[in-house]
Design an enzyme around this catalytic site. Structure first.
Site, mmCIF file in Angstrom:
data_model
loop_
_atom_site.group_PDB
_atom_site.id
_atom_site.type_symbol
_atom_site.label_atom_id
_atom_site.label_comp_id
_atom_site.label_asym_id
_atom_site.label_seq_id
_atom_site.Cartn_x
_atom_site.Cartn_y
_atom_site.Cartn_z
ATOM 1 N N GLU A 166 0.745 -1.148 0.028
ATOM 2 C CA GLU A 166 0.452 -0.062 0.168
ATOM 3 C C GLU A 166 0.740 1.718 -0.320
ATOM 4 O OE1 GLU A 166 -2.685 -0.695 3.726
ATOM 5 O OE2 GLU A 166 -3.410 -2.464 2.750
ATOM 6 N N GLU A 274 -6.475 -10.978 -0.970
ATOM 7 C CA GLU A 274 -7.312 -10.747 -0.183
ATOM 8 C C GLU A 274 -8.573 -10.598 0.117
ATOM 9 O OE1 GLU A 274 -5.755 -7.490 2.456
ATOM 10 O OE2 GLU A 274 -3.490 -8.194 2.108
HETATM 11 O O1 G3I Z 1 -4.042 -7.503 18.698
HETATM 12 C C1 G3I Z 1 -5.356 -7.211 19.481
HETATM 13 C C2 G3I Z 1 -5.419 -7.438 20.703
HETATM 14 O O2 G3I Z 1 -4.820 -7.907 21.577
HETATM 15 C C3 G3I Z 1 -6.764 -6.423 21.329
HETATM 16 O O3 G3I Z 1 -7.830 -6.904 22.347
HETATM 17 C C4 G3I Z 1 -7.770 -6.371 20.003
HETATM 18 C C5 G3I Z 1 -9.236 -5.521 20.980
HETATM 19 O O4 G3I Z 1 -9.237 -4.501 19.210
HETATM 20 O O5 G3I Z 1 -6.995 -6.075 18.616
HETATM 21 C C6 G3I Z 1 -6.235 -6.567 18.435
HETATM 22 O O6 G3I Z 1 -5.448 -6.170 17.383
HETATM 23 C C7 G3I Z 1 -6.238 -5.973 16.651
HETATM 24 C C8 G3I Z 1 -5.834 -6.748 15.244
HETATM 25 O O7 G3I Z 1 -5.957 -7.082 14.039
HETATM 26 C C9 G3I Z 1 -4.887 -8.172 15.582
HETATM 27 O O8 G3I Z 1 -6.319 -8.944 15.794
HETATM 28 C C10 G3I Z 1 -6.086 -4.818 15.535
HETATM 29 O O9 G3I Z 1 -7.228 -4.056 16.616
HETATM 30 C C11 G3I Z 1 -7.134 -4.757 14.446
HETATM 31 O O10 G3I Z 1 -7.291 -3.402 13.968
HETATM 32 C C12 G3I Z 1 -6.114 -5.592 13.985
HETATM 33 O O11 G3I Z 1 -6.960 -5.888 12.324
HETATM 34 C C13 G3I Z 1 -6.277 -5.421 11.158
HETATM 35 C C14 G3I Z 1 -5.923 -5.062 10.046
HETATM 36 O O12 G3I Z 1 -4.973 -5.715 8.977
HETATM 37 C C15 G3I Z 1 -4.901 -3.771 10.406
HETATM 38 O O13 G3I Z 1 -4.533 -2.594 9.890
HETATM 39 C C16 G3I Z 1 -7.007 -6.885 10.212
HETATM 40 O O14 G3I Z 1 -7.267 -8.334 11.487
HETATM 41 C C17 G3I Z 1 -6.434 -7.320 9.726
HETATM 42 O O15 G3I Z 1 -7.104 -8.432 8.495
HETATM 43 C C18 G3I Z 1 -5.772 -6.288 8.203
HETATM 44 O O16 G3I Z 1 -5.450 -7.271 6.877
HETATM 45 C C19 G3I Z 1 -5.092 -5.913 6.532
HETATM 46 C C20 G3I Z 1 -3.549 -6.544 5.065
HETATM 47 O O17 G3I Z 1 -3.142 -6.979 5.981
HETATM 48 C C21 G3I Z 1 -3.761 -5.180 4.374
HETATM 49 N N1 G3I Z 1 -4.721 -5.004 3.370
HETATM 50 C C22 G3I Z 1 -5.736 -4.284 4.240
HETATM 51 C C23 G3I Z 1 -6.157 -5.340 5.093
HETATM 52 C C24 G3I Z 1 -7.162 -5.180 5.841
HETATM 53 O O18 G3I Z 1 -7.741 -4.386 7.006
#
Ligand code: G3I
Length: 372
Positions: A166, A274
């Site tokens: 990105e 994705e």
């Molecule tokens: O690990 C913490 C946990 O400790 C906490 O309790 C919880 C509370 O919300 O959050 C957890 O972290 C989350 C993390 O995923 C792990 O599950 C974050 O809040 C959450 O924002 C994060 O989201 C991820 C996101 O990338 C971050 O940008 C999504 O799972 C993941 O699917 C998403 O993937 C991205 C690709 O890497 C790049 N392209 C877009 C795609 C979708 O956004």
């Protein structure tokens, strides 16, 4: 000699029996029917069929489901710098190793995601010990150390990496995402630098640029401009990852074809990295009421399931036609229960974007994807 009519009759009965059994299995008991077609078997001669997951999910029924349907695995979060980097020379490889071990034990390839990204990279990655922002040379040194340690740790276990994720802006006069710390400190050259470093450290892995909205003509043109510049400068890049966060309202198969053509014309492999097909379409205009409506929870009706199945069928018809140019297709989640879209853009709003429901059972869309 047996008379022909009873034989034909017996054969017909057997056939009807098989069809009835198959349809019962499809509807009620998919997971227990080992003879039912799987995604990875159906597409084996065309491209890898992958899934994104986190190691804590790879247990119990979901692990069985992943092993059964997919032959490639992408770490949804656990190989991002935020998960791995703990200060220079210190890493937390625990979860990533767990995921890699699962993949190796079950014959899945691993797609690495991701090395260089403005998001999910700790702030300290860009700062010295006093918290002061690094200059370009110091940041490149840190990147080289990080990439050397990470690529060496996973050597022979991860077959390709999203090296840069990105880097492009969606619009505006500058091609690149200027608010990224990478761009702020290094300018656009960090992109070429990251690919050169990755190739120098491990010439055996495939190196990808990964981004979203790449079937949007404006973003596609921007990606083509950037990738052409990289190719012209002999930057070692093997492919482009099209994230494919699509939705049933706006997905356009012709634009998918146009993007595959444009990237293949640059000599790049295409991975769909994705894939999901949201049942919601985001409204971007100024009308607040329309916006609220577009955010409202939907019921997953049979009509919606059919429309989604149609969109998936259109997408996979294009992907099959382009097998060879397209060498991998990864879904961003194994079932509707565990999709990032249940938390985005409105936390708690349930989405239904994948081929399998909350209980790992195949949806209409699954059957359209394997029917050809
Ligand atoms: O690990 C913490 C946990 O400790 C906490 O309790 C919880 C509370 O919300 O959050 C957890 O972290 C989350 C993390 O995923 C792990 O599950 C974050 O809040 C959450 O924002 C994060 O989201 C991820 C996101 O990338 C971050 O940008 C999504 O799972 C993941 O699917 C998403 O993937 C991205 C690709 O890497 C790049 N392209 C877009 C795609 C979708 O956004």
């Amino acid at each position: 000699m047996n008379p022909p009519i009873p034989l034909f009759f017996a054969f017909s009965l057997a056939l009807v029996g098989c069809l009835v059994t198959a349809s019962v299995n499809r509807a009620d008991d998919f997971s227990s029917d080992e003879s039912e077609t799987t995604l990875k078997a159906r597409y084996e001669s065309m491209f890898k069929i992958g899934v994104a997951a986190s190691p804590f999910l790879l247990k119990g029924p979901l692990a069985d489901h992943v092993k059964r349907q997919f032959n490639s695995l992408t770490p949804e979060n656990c190989m991002k710098p935020e998960a791995l980097y703990r200060g220079d020379g210190n890493y937390n490889f625990r979860e990533a190793d767990e995921l890699v071990n699962f993949a190796q034990a079950n014959g899945l390839a691993v797609r690495g995601h991701t090395l260089v990204w403005h998001s999910q990279t700790p702030r300290q990655f860009f700062c010295d010990e006093q918290g002061k922002q690094l200059g370009k040379d110091a940041l490149y040194n840190r990147l080289e150390k990080y990439m050397t340690d990470v690529l060496t740790h996973f050597k022979g276990k991860v077959y390709c990496w999203d090296v840069v994720n990105e880097a492009l802006a969606d619009g505006g006069p500058i091609l690149y995402r200027t608010e990224s710390p990478w761009y702020k400190i290094c300018g656009k050259e960090y992109i070429a630098e990251a690919f050169r470093l990755a190739h120098k450290i491990d010439p055996d892995i495939k190196l990808f640029y990964n981004d979203y909205n790449l079937i949007n003509p404006v973003k596609r043109d921007r990606a083509v401009a950037m990738l052409k510049e990289l190719k012209d400068a002999n930057v070692p890049i093997d492919g482009v990852g099209m994230q494919a966060h699509w939705d049933i309202g706006s997905f356009n198969p012709q634009e998918l074809q146009n993007s595959i053509d444009a990237f293949a014309a640059l000599g790049l492999e295409v991975h769909i990295t994705e894939l999901d097909m949201s049942v919601y379409s985001l409204y971007h205009g100024p009308d607040n009421e329309k916006r609220n409506q577009s955010m409202a929870q939907k019921t997953y009706t049979p009509e919606l399931a059919s429309l989604q199945a149609e969109k998936y069928a259109e997408a996979f018809a294009v992907l099959r036609r382009n097998a060879g140019k397209v060498t991998g297709v990864t879904f961003w989640g194994a079932s509707d229960r565990f999709t990032w879209l249940n938390h985005f853009p409105r936390p708690g709003r349930k989405d239904y974007p994948l081929l399998f429901d909350d209980d790992n059972q195949p949806k209409k869309a699954f059957y359209r994807v394997i029917e050809f």
